[in-house]
Motif scaffolding. Structure first.
Motif, PDB file in Angstrom:
ATOM      1  N   ALA A  54       0.749  -1.074  -0.041  1.00 16.95           N
ATOM      2  CA  ALA A  54      -0.014   0.162   0.148  1.00 16.95           C
ATOM      3  C   ALA A  54       0.739   1.251   0.064  1.00 16.95           C
ATOM      4  CB  ALA A  54      -0.925  -0.163   1.074  1.00 16.95           C
ATOM      5  N   THR A  55       1.916   1.240   0.722  1.00 16.80           N
ATOM      6  CA  THR A  55       2.932   2.191   0.676  1.00 16.80           C
ATOM      7  C   THR A  55       3.352   2.555  -0.668  1.00 16.80           C
ATOM      8  OG1 THR A  55       3.340   1.707   3.007  1.00 16.80           O
ATOM      9  CG2 THR A  55       4.712   3.333   1.752  1.00 16.80           C
ATOM     10  N   VAL A  56       3.920   1.675  -1.480  1.00 15.09           N
ATOM     11  CA  VAL A  56       4.415   1.705  -2.676  1.00 15.09           C
ATOM     12  C   VAL A  56       3.370   2.472  -3.718  1.00 15.09           C
ATOM     13  CG1 VAL A  56       5.152   0.624  -4.754  1.00 15.09           C
ATOM     14  CG2 VAL A  56       6.275   0.219  -2.274  1.00 15.09           C
ATOM     15  N   VAL A  57       2.103   1.621  -3.736  1.00 17.65           N
ATOM     16  CA  VAL A  57       1.081   2.080  -4.564  1.00 17.65           C
ATOM     17  C   VAL A  57       0.689   3.537  -4.148  1.00 17.65           C
ATOM     18  CG1 VAL A  57      -1.446   1.693  -5.103  1.00 17.65           C
ATOM     19  CG2 VAL A  57       0.094  -0.121  -4.857  1.00 17.65           C
ATOM     20  N   ALA A  58       0.607   4.017  -2.917  1.00 16.95           N
ATOM     21  CA  ALA A  58      -0.033   5.451  -2.431  1.00 16.95           C
ATOM     22  C   ALA A  58       1.189   6.511  -3.177  1.00 16.95           C
ATOM     23  CB  ALA A  58      -0.034   5.409  -0.937  1.00 16.95           C
ATOM     24  N   VAL A  59       2.561   6.003  -2.964  1.00 21.61           N
ATOM     25  CA  VAL A  59       3.556   6.937  -3.263  1.00 21.61           C
ATOM     26  C   VAL A  59       3.478   6.981  -4.868  1.00 21.61           C
ATOM     27  CG1 VAL A  59       6.120   6.994  -3.549  1.00 21.61           C
ATOM     28  CG2 VAL A  59       5.219   6.486  -1.390  1.00 21.61           C
ATOM     29  N   ILE A  60       3.293   6.074  -5.484  1.00 19.89           N
ATOM     30  CA  ILE A  60       3.179   6.310  -6.971  1.00 19.89           C
ATOM     31  C   ILE A  60       2.026   6.973  -7.255  1.00 19.89           C
ATOM     32  CG2 ILE A  60       2.795   4.698  -9.063  1.00 19.89           C
ATOM     33  CD1 ILE A  60       4.645   2.686  -7.917  1.00 19.89           C
ATOM     34  N   ALA A  61       0.815   6.748  -6.890  1.00 16.64           N
ATOM     35  CA  ALA A  61      -0.314   7.477  -6.965  1.00 16.64           C
ATOM     36  C   ALA A  61      -0.082   9.054  -6.490  1.00 16.64           C
ATOM     37  CB  ALA A  61      -1.451   7.049  -6.078  1.00 16.64           C
ATOM     38  N   ALA A  63       2.439  10.621  -6.650  1.00 18.26           N
ATOM     39  CA  ALA A  63       3.512  11.181  -7.598  1.00 18.26           C
ATOM     40  C   ALA A  63       3.035  11.503  -8.885  1.00 18.26           C
ATOM     41  CB  ALA A  63       4.826  10.267  -7.906  1.00 18.26           C
ATOM     42  N   CYS A  64       2.197  10.591  -9.386  1.00 17.50           N
ATOM     43  CA  CYS A  64       1.555  10.611 -10.635  1.00 17.50           C
ATOM     44  C   CYS A  64       0.323  11.674 -10.605  1.00 17.50           C
ATOM     45  CB  CYS A  64       0.758   9.246 -11.160  1.00 17.50           C
ATOM     46  SG  CYS A  64       1.879   8.141 -11.519  1.00 17.50           S
ATOM     47  N   VAL A  65      -0.547  11.760  -9.786  1.00 18.87           N
ATOM     48  CA  VAL A  65      -1.335  12.847  -9.771  1.00 18.87           C
ATOM     49  C   VAL A  65      -0.473  14.454  -9.412  1.00 18.87           C
ATOM     50  CG1 VAL A  65      -3.157  13.706  -8.012  1.00 18.87           C
ATOM     51  CG2 VAL A  65      -3.222  11.335  -8.884  1.00 18.87           C
ATOM     52  N   GLY A  66       0.506  14.155  -8.675  1.00 24.19           N
ATOM     53  CA  GLY A  66       1.076  15.609  -8.617  1.00 24.19           C
ATOM     54  C   GLY A  66       1.407  16.140  -9.756  1.00 24.19           C
ATOM     55  N   LEU A  67       2.331  15.137 -10.540  1.00 21.92           N
ATOM     56  CA  LEU A  67       2.633  15.502 -11.602  1.00 21.92           C
ATOM     57  C   LEU A  67       1.597  16.095 -12.883  1.00 21.92           C
ATOM     58  CD1 LEU A  67       5.620  12.967 -12.570  1.00 21.92           C
ATOM     59  CD2 LEU A  67       5.761  15.516 -12.199  1.00 21.92           C
ATOM     60  N   LEU A  68       0.571  15.539 -12.613  1.00 27.86           N
ATOM     61  CA  LEU A  68      -0.653  15.519 -13.672  1.00 27.86           C
ATOM     62  C   LEU A  68      -1.228  16.930 -13.237  1.00 27.86           C
ATOM     63  CD1 LEU A  68      -2.287  12.207 -14.158  1.00 27.86           C
ATOM     64  CD2 LEU A  68      -1.188  13.508 -15.999  1.00 27.86           C
ATOM     65  N   SER A  71       1.103  19.874 -14.393  1.00 33.00           N
ATOM     66  CA  SER A  71       0.977  19.988 -15.891  1.00 33.00           C
ATOM     67  C   SER A  71      -0.369  20.465 -16.378  1.00 33.00           C
ATOM     68  CB  SER A  71       1.376  18.777 -16.623  1.00 33.00           C
ATOM     69  OG  SER A  71       0.646  17.819 -16.268  1.00 33.00           O
ATOM     70  N   GLY A  72      -1.342  20.378 -15.454  1.00 24.68           N
ATOM     71  CA  GLY A  72      -2.548  21.017 -15.897  1.00 24.68           C
ATOM     72  C   GLY A  72      -3.535  19.816 -16.569  1.00 24.68           C
ATOM     73  N   ARG A  73      -3.103  18.704 -16.367  1.00 25.95           N
ATOM     74  CA  ARG A  73      -3.990  17.580 -17.316  1.00 25.95           C
ATOM     75  C   ARG A  73      -5.023  17.073 -16.154  1.00 25.95           C
ATOM     76  NH1 ARG A  73       0.349  14.812 -21.097  1.00 25.95           N
ATOM     77  NH2 ARG A  73       1.302  16.317 -21.410  1.00 25.95           N
ATOM     78  N   ILE A  74      -5.128  17.139 -14.950  1.00 29.07           N
ATOM     79  CA  ILE A  74      -6.002  16.843 -14.279  1.00 29.07           C
ATOM     80  C   ILE A  74      -6.552  17.856 -13.275  1.00 29.07           C
ATOM     81  CG2 ILE A  74      -4.276  16.151 -12.295  1.00 29.07           C
ATOM     82  CD1 ILE A  74      -6.135  13.632 -12.015  1.00 29.07           C
ATOM     83  N   ASN A  75      -7.888  17.894 -12.775  1.00 31.05           N
ATOM     84  CA  ASN A  75      -8.309  18.657 -11.811  1.00 31.05           C
ATOM     85  C   ASN A  75      -7.663  18.943 -10.404  1.00 31.05           C
ATOM     86  OD1 ASN A  75     -10.176  20.765 -10.776  1.00 31.05           O
ATOM     87  ND2 ASN A  75     -12.026  19.499 -11.177  1.00 31.05           N
ATOM     88  N   ARG A  77      -9.462  19.146  -7.856  1.00 31.40           N
ATOM     89  CA  ARG A  77     -10.247  18.385  -6.830  1.00 31.40           C
ATOM     90  C   ARG A  77      -9.862  16.841  -7.001  1.00 31.40           C
ATOM     91  NH1 ARG A  77     -16.356  19.731  -7.379  1.00 31.40           N
ATOM     92  NH2 ARG A  77     -15.413  21.577  -6.409  1.00 31.40           N
ATOM     93  N   HIS A  78      -9.756  16.263  -8.167  1.00 28.67           N
ATOM     94  CA  HIS A  78      -9.376  14.814  -8.122  1.00 28.67           C
ATOM     95  C   HIS A  78      -7.968  14.642  -7.610  1.00 28.67           C
ATOM     96  CE1 HIS A  78     -12.853  14.209 -11.000  1.00 28.67           C
ATOM     97  NE2 HIS A  78     -12.293  15.113 -11.966  1.00 28.67           N
ATOM     98  N   GLY A  79      -7.114  15.441  -7.618  1.00 27.59           N
ATOM     99  CA  GLY A  79      -5.965  15.236  -7.012  1.00 27.59           C
ATOM    100  C   GLY A  79      -6.112  15.454  -5.565  1.00 27.59           C
ATOM    101  N   ALA A  80      -7.040  16.235  -5.057  1.00 24.28           N
ATOM    102  CA  ALA A  80      -7.320  16.226  -3.605  1.00 24.28           C
ATOM    103  C   ALA A  80      -7.802  14.970  -3.252  1.00 24.28           C
ATOM    104  CB  ALA A  80      -8.085  17.424  -3.393  1.00 24.28           C
ATOM    105  N   VAL A  81      -8.725  14.353  -3.908  1.00 27.98           N
ATOM    106  CA  VAL A  81      -9.479  13.185  -3.658  1.00 27.98           C
ATOM    107  C   VAL A  81      -8.283  12.022  -3.488  1.00 27.98           C
ATOM    108  CG1 VAL A  81     -11.166  11.508  -4.637  1.00 27.98           C
ATOM    109  CG2 VAL A  81     -11.692  13.757  -4.523  1.00 27.98           C
ATOM    110  N   VAL A  82      -7.457  12.131  -4.319  1.00 29.59           N
ATOM    111  CA  VAL A  82      -6.617  11.057  -4.140  1.00 29.59           C
ATOM    112  C   VAL A  82      -5.492  10.881  -2.957  1.00 29.59           C
ATOM    113  CG1 VAL A  82      -4.431  10.050  -5.140  1.00 29.59           C
ATOM    114  CG2 VAL A  82      -6.174  10.450  -6.808  1.00 29.59           C
ATOM    115  N   ILE A  83      -5.370  12.284  -2.646  1.00 30.44           N
ATOM    116  CA  ILE A  83      -4.511  12.438  -1.248  1.00 30.44           C
ATOM    117  C   ILE A  83      -5.257  12.088  -0.258  1.00 30.44           C
ATOM    118  CG2 ILE A  83      -3.273  14.130  -0.004  1.00 30.44           C
ATOM    119  CD1 ILE A  83      -2.501  15.439  -2.851  1.00 30.44           C
ATOM    120  N   LEU A  84      -6.695  12.526  -0.197  1.00 27.78           N
ATOM    121  CA  LEU A  84      -7.310  12.266   0.984  1.00 27.78           C
ATOM    122  C   LEU A  84      -7.761  10.724   1.004  1.00 27.78           C
ATOM    123  CD1 LEU A  84      -9.489  13.332   3.188  1.00 27.78           C
ATOM    124  CD2 LEU A  84     -11.279  13.186   1.571  1.00 27.78           C
TER     125      LEU A  84
END
Length: 107
Positions: A54-61, A63-68, A71-75, A77-84
């Motif tokens: 779970a730690t590895v998957v969360a770190v990858i998620a 990181a990917c959402v942060g990069l998106l 770069s302006g490719r994701i809203n 709000r969706h990024g905040a949902v992943v972190i929450l």
């Protein structure tokens, strides 16, 4: 409209009245006989999923959402949902312990 409020009030009143009974029933009831292997299997699965995997998957998620997000490719709000979701995943044991202590359930 007043009838809806009355029905809602009765439902809330019944829930408040029955909550101590439900909590007391949870204290009195124990695990059924023969459920030891099932409980240990579920605990092993929980340890596996909340451990390194779970730690590895969360770190990858994150990181990917942060990069998106950068770069302006994701809203945002969706990024905040992943972190929450990561906070809820790793804080689930603490959240449940807090709810159980508030309800007065021992165990």
């Amino acid at each position: 409209m007043n009838r809806i409020y009355a029905i809602f009030g009765v439902a809330i009143g019944n829930m408040i009245f029955l909550l101590p009974c439900i909590a007391h029933a949870q204290i009195l009831l124990s695990d059924p006989r023969g459920s030891g292997p099932i409980i240990s299997a579920v605990q092993w699965l929980q340890g596996t999923l909340l451990g390194t995997l779970a730690t590895v998957v969360a770190v990858i998620a994150v990181a990917c959402v942060g990069l998106l997000m950068l770069s302006g490719r994701i809203n945002w709000r969706h990024g905040a949902v992943v972190i929450l979701g990561c906070f809820i995943l790793f804080g689930a044991a603490s959240i449940v312990a807090g709810i159980r202590s508030t309800a007065g359930v021992i165990g």
